[in-house]
Write a protein that holds these residues in place. Structure first.
Motif, PDB file in Angstrom:
ATOM      1  N   LEU A  40      43.842 -43.504  10.776  1.00 38.78           N
ATOM      2  CA  LEU A  40      45.065 -44.256  10.479  1.00 38.78           C
ATOM      3  C   LEU A  40      45.218 -44.363   8.970  1.00 38.78           C
ATOM      4  CD1 LEU A  40      44.756 -47.267  12.964  1.00 38.78           C
ATOM      5  CD2 LEU A  40      46.366 -45.362  13.140  1.00 38.78           C
ATOM      6  N   THR A  41      46.443 -44.390   8.501  1.00 40.70           N
ATOM      7  CA  THR A  41      46.673 -44.684   7.089  1.00 40.70           C
ATOM      8  C   THR A  41      46.579 -46.196   6.909  1.00 40.70           C
ATOM      9  OG1 THR A  41      49.054 -44.985   7.338  1.00 40.70           O
ATOM     10  CG2 THR A  41      48.268 -42.728   6.875  1.00 40.70           C
ATOM     11  N   ARG A  42      46.418 -46.615   5.680  1.00 36.59           N
ATOM     12  CA  ARG A  42      46.380 -48.061   5.409  1.00 36.59           C
ATOM     13  C   ARG A  42      47.702 -48.712   5.819  1.00 36.59           C
ATOM     14  NH1 ARG A  42      43.441 -51.324   1.290  1.00 36.59           N
ATOM     15  NH2 ARG A  42      42.523 -49.326   0.814  1.00 36.59           N
ATOM     16  N   ASP A  43      48.826 -48.037   5.558  1.00 29.08           N
ATOM     17  CA  ASP A  43      50.130 -48.605   5.911  1.00 29.08           C
ATOM     18  C   ASP A  43      50.278 -48.782   7.419  1.00 29.08           C
ATOM     19  OD1 ASP A  43      50.895 -48.798   3.255  1.00 29.08           O
ATOM     20  OD2 ASP A  43      52.052 -46.936   3.277  1.00 29.08           O
ATOM     21  N   THR A  44      49.843 -47.782   8.179  1.00 28.03           N
ATOM     22  CA  THR A  44      49.922 -47.893   9.638  1.00 28.03           C
ATOM     23  C   THR A  44      48.998 -48.993  10.141  1.00 28.03           C
ATOM     24  OG1 THR A  44      50.488 -45.556   9.835  1.00 28.03           O
ATOM     25  CG2 THR A  44      49.648 -46.640  11.818  1.00 28.03           C
ATOM     26  N   THR A  45      47.793 -49.061   9.604  1.00 25.74           N
ATOM     27  CA  THR A  45      46.845 -50.108  10.002  1.00 25.74           C
ATOM     28  C   THR A  45      47.420 -51.487   9.686  1.00 25.74           C
ATOM     29  OG1 THR A  45      45.035 -48.578   9.516  1.00 25.74           O
ATOM     30  CG2 THR A  45      44.457 -50.901   9.788  1.00 25.74           C
ATOM     31  N   ARG A  46      48.002 -51.620   8.503  1.00 27.45           N
ATOM     32  CA  ARG A  46      48.614 -52.896   8.114  1.00 27.45           C
ATOM     33  C   ARG A  46      49.760 -53.240   9.064  1.00 27.45           C
ATOM     34  NH1 ARG A  46      50.548 -51.767   3.065  1.00 27.45           N
ATOM     35  NH2 ARG A  46      48.471 -52.007   2.188  1.00 27.45           N
ATOM     36  N   ALA A  47      50.595 -52.267   9.408  1.00 26.57           N
ATOM     37  CA  ALA A  47      51.720 -52.516  10.318  1.00 26.57           C
ATOM     38  C   ALA A  47      51.227 -52.944  11.701  1.00 26.57           C
ATOM     39  CB  ALA A  47      52.597 -51.271  10.418  1.00 26.57           C
ATOM     40  N   ILE A  48      50.150 -52.331  12.172  1.00 25.16           N
ATOM     41  CA  ILE A  48      49.604 -52.698  13.481  1.00 25.16           C
ATOM     42  C   ILE A  48      49.048 -54.120  13.434  1.00 25.16           C
ATOM     43  CG2 ILE A  48      47.763 -52.219  15.151  1.00 25.16           C
ATOM     44  CD1 ILE A  48      48.199 -49.206  14.522  1.00 25.16           C
ATOM     45  N   PHE A  49      48.259 -54.444  12.420  1.00 27.40           N
ATOM     46  CA  PHE A  49      47.678 -55.786  12.345  1.00 27.40           C
ATOM     47  C   PHE A  49      48.718 -56.852  12.033  1.00 27.40           C
ATOM     48  CE2 PHE A  49      43.631 -53.628  12.401  1.00 27.40           C
ATOM     49  CZ  PHE A  49      42.857 -54.498  13.154  1.00 27.40           C
ATOM     50  N   ALA A  50      49.826 -56.473  11.407  1.00 29.79           N
ATOM     51  CA  ALA A  50      50.918 -57.423  11.171  1.00 29.79           C
ATOM     52  C   ALA A  50      51.798 -57.543  12.412  1.00 29.79           C
ATOM     53  CB  ALA A  50      51.749 -56.984   9.969  1.00 29.79           C
ATOM     54  N   MET A  51      51.481 -56.777  13.452  1.00 37.80           N
ATOM     55  CA  MET A  51      52.180 -56.779  14.731  1.00 37.80           C
ATOM     56  C   MET A  51      53.593 -56.200  14.634  1.00 37.80           C
ATOM     57  SD  MET A  51      49.682 -57.865  16.537  1.00 37.80           S
ATOM     58  CE  MET A  51      50.348 -58.199  18.160  1.00 37.80           C
ATOM     59  N   ARG A  52      53.834 -55.397  13.599  1.00 40.63           N
ATOM     60  CA  ARG A  52      55.122 -54.703  13.461  1.00 40.63           C
ATOM     61  C   ARG A  52      55.117 -53.390  14.232  1.00 40.63           C
ATOM     62  NH1 ARG A  52      54.110 -55.634   7.971  1.00 40.63           N
ATOM     63  NH2 ARG A  52      53.946 -53.393   7.719  1.00 40.63           N
ATOM     64  N   GLN A  53      53.956 -52.771  14.346  1.00 34.43           N
ATOM     65  CA  GLN A  53      53.827 -51.543  15.130  1.00 34.43           C
ATOM     66  C   GLN A  53      53.008 -51.896  16.356  1.00 34.43           C
ATOM     67  OE1 GLN A  53      52.884 -47.909  13.081  1.00 34.43           O
ATOM     68  NE2 GLN A  53      51.823 -47.070  14.857  1.00 34.43           N
ATOM     69  N   ARG A  54      53.589 -51.687  17.517  1.00 29.84           N
ATOM     70  CA  ARG A  54      52.967 -52.163  18.752  1.00 29.84           C
ATOM     71  C   ARG A  54      52.343 -51.063  19.595  1.00 29.84           C
ATOM     72  NH1 ARG A  54      58.082 -56.002  19.655  1.00 29.84           N
ATOM     73  NH2 ARG A  54      57.616 -57.400  17.931  1.00 29.84           N
ATOM     74  N   THR A  55      52.436 -49.828  19.111  1.00 33.45           N
ATOM     75  CA  THR A  55      51.848 -48.714  19.857  1.00 33.45           C
ATOM     76  C   THR A  55      51.023 -47.843  18.916  1.00 33.45           C
ATOM     77  OG1 THR A  55      53.778 -47.302  19.498  1.00 33.45           O
ATOM     78  CG2 THR A  55      53.743 -48.612  21.537  1.00 33.45           C
ATOM     79  N   TRP A  56      50.062 -47.148  19.521  1.00 32.75           N
ATOM     80  CA  TRP A  56      49.313 -46.136  18.807  1.00 32.75           C
ATOM     81  C   TRP A  56      50.246 -44.957  18.564  1.00 32.75           C
ATOM     82  CZ3 TRP A  56      44.612 -46.931  16.841  1.00 32.75           C
ATOM     83  CH2 TRP A  56      43.837 -47.969  17.349  1.00 32.75           C
ATOM     84  N   PRO A  57      49.917 -44.073  17.631  1.00 32.77           N
ATOM     85  CA  PRO A  57      50.776 -42.906  17.397  1.00 32.77           C
ATOM     86  C   PRO A  57      51.063 -42.074  18.656  1.00 32.77           C
ATOM     87  CG  PRO A  57      49.248 -43.144  15.587  1.00 32.77           C
ATOM     88  CD  PRO A  57      48.852 -44.175  16.630  1.00 32.77           C
ATOM     89  N   THR A 101      60.691 -62.473  18.583  1.00 36.44           N
ATOM     90  CA  THR A 101      60.728 -61.011  18.476  1.00 36.44           C
ATOM     91  C   THR A 101      59.367 -60.354  18.660  1.00 36.44           C
ATOM     92  OG1 THR A 101      60.466 -61.119  16.073  1.00 36.44           O
ATOM     93  CG2 THR A 101      62.730 -61.081  16.928  1.00 36.44           C
ATOM     94  N   GLY A 102      58.336 -61.140  18.790  1.00 30.68           N
ATOM     95  CA  GLY A 102      57.008 -60.551  18.937  1.00 30.68           C
ATOM     96  C   GLY A 102      55.978 -61.612  19.266  1.00 30.68           C
ATOM     97  N   GLN A 103      54.735 -61.223  19.213  1.00 25.05           N
ATOM     98  CA  GLN A 103      53.652 -62.153  19.504  1.00 25.05           C
ATOM     99  C   GLN A 103      52.538 -61.999  18.498  1.00 25.05           C
ATOM    100  OE1 GLN A 103      52.807 -60.985  23.505  1.00 25.05           O
ATOM    101  NE2 GLN A 103      51.264 -59.495  22.895  1.00 25.05           N
ATOM    102  N   ALA A 104      51.683 -62.994  18.457  1.00 23.03           N
ATOM    103  CA  ALA A 104      50.529 -62.972  17.563  1.00 23.03           C
ATOM    104  C   ALA A 104      49.420 -62.151  18.207  1.00 23.03           C
ATOM    105  CB  ALA A 104      50.051 -64.394  17.298  1.00 23.03           C
ATOM    106  N   PRO A 105      48.475 -61.678  17.398  1.00 24.63           N
ATOM    107  CA  PRO A 105      47.341 -60.945  17.981  1.00 24.63           C
ATOM    108  C   PRO A 105      46.437 -61.883  18.785  1.00 24.63           C
ATOM    109  CG  PRO A 105      47.001 -61.305  15.645  1.00 24.63           C
ATOM    110  CD  PRO A 105      48.380 -61.788  15.955  1.00 24.63           C
ATOM    111  N   ASN A 106      45.548 -61.301  19.535  1.00 27.80           N
ATOM    112  CA  ASN A 106      44.566 -62.063  20.310  1.00 27.80           C
ATOM    113  C   ASN A 106      43.463 -62.531  19.374  1.00 27.80           C
ATOM    114  OD1 ASN A 106      45.568 -61.338  23.118  1.00 27.80           O
ATOM    115  ND2 ASN A 106      45.308 -59.327  22.185  1.00 27.80           N
ATOM    116  N   ARG A 107      43.135 -63.807  19.417  1.00 29.17           N
ATOM    117  CA  ARG A 107      42.070 -64.357  18.564  1.00 29.17           C
ATOM    118  C   ARG A 107      40.758 -64.410  19.329  1.00 29.17           C
ATOM    119  NH1 ARG A 107      43.892 -66.087  13.679  1.00 29.17           N
ATOM    120  NH2 ARG A 107      46.001 -66.912  13.661  1.00 29.17           N
ATOM    121  N   VAL A 108      39.685 -64.107  18.615  1.00 26.11           N
ATOM    122  CA  VAL A 108      38.334 -64.214  19.172  1.00 26.11           C
ATOM    123  C   VAL A 108      37.517 -65.145  18.277  1.00 26.11           C
ATOM    124  CG1 VAL A 108      38.398 -61.965  20.316  1.00 26.11           C
ATOM    125  CG2 VAL A 108      37.566 -62.121  17.968  1.00 26.11           C
TER     126      VAL A 108
END
Length: 143
Positions: A40-57, A101-108
């Motif tokens: 993953l690129t840093r931008d894609t990883t950041r988008a996934i963890f920010a919950m802006r990108q909800r799917t894998w490539p 418009t979205g949800q938070a990640p799962n916390r552990v």
């Protein structure tokens, strides 16, 4: 001259042990073994963890797991890997949740729970210190 050589060797040994302990504490982005994406690129990883990108490539749904905002590993991950502060992630999550418009990640609670949840949740993504890694999860490289 002997004193200078001893001093230089001592400094090099200290630097070496500091680098070794830093390497042991290195963080890894990890995913469920069925995830086909390995880089993953840093931008894609950041988008996934920010919950802006909800799917894998490849289109599979991502299930994001994070530690609590106050956990030192979460703070290190956000700053070192994503180049954001933990509170910036929280603001993004709050904005999505409160706007509907979205949800938070799962916390552990801790890294052991992170490992267990990622290993057993298809499409899961999270982060761990390298000492917690085992063959139940795969490391995703970041470019």
């Amino acid at each position: 001259m002997a004193r200078l050589t001893t001093l230089v060797l001592t400094i090099l040994m200290l630097l070496g042990s500091t680098m070794a302990s830093a390497q042991e504490m290195a963080l890894a982005v990890v995913a469920h073994p069925d995830v086909t994406t390995q880089h993953l690129t840093r931008d894609t990883t950041r988008a996934i963890f920010a919950m802006r990108q909800r799917t894998w490539p490849d289109g599979q749904a991502v299930r994001v797991f994070v530690l609590d905002n106050n956990h030192p590993v979460h703070a290190r991950f956000a700053k070192e890997q994503l180049a954001v502060y933990p509170h910036q992630l929280q603001l993004a999550w709050d904005r999505m949740v409160f706007s509907g418009t979205g949800q938070a990640p799962n916390r552990v609670q801790d890294q052991q729970e992170m490992l267990e949840r990622i290993a057993t949740t298809p499409g899961a993504l999270g982060y761990l210190e390298r000492e917690y890694l085992d063959d139940r999860v795969q490391v995703i490289s970041m470019e």
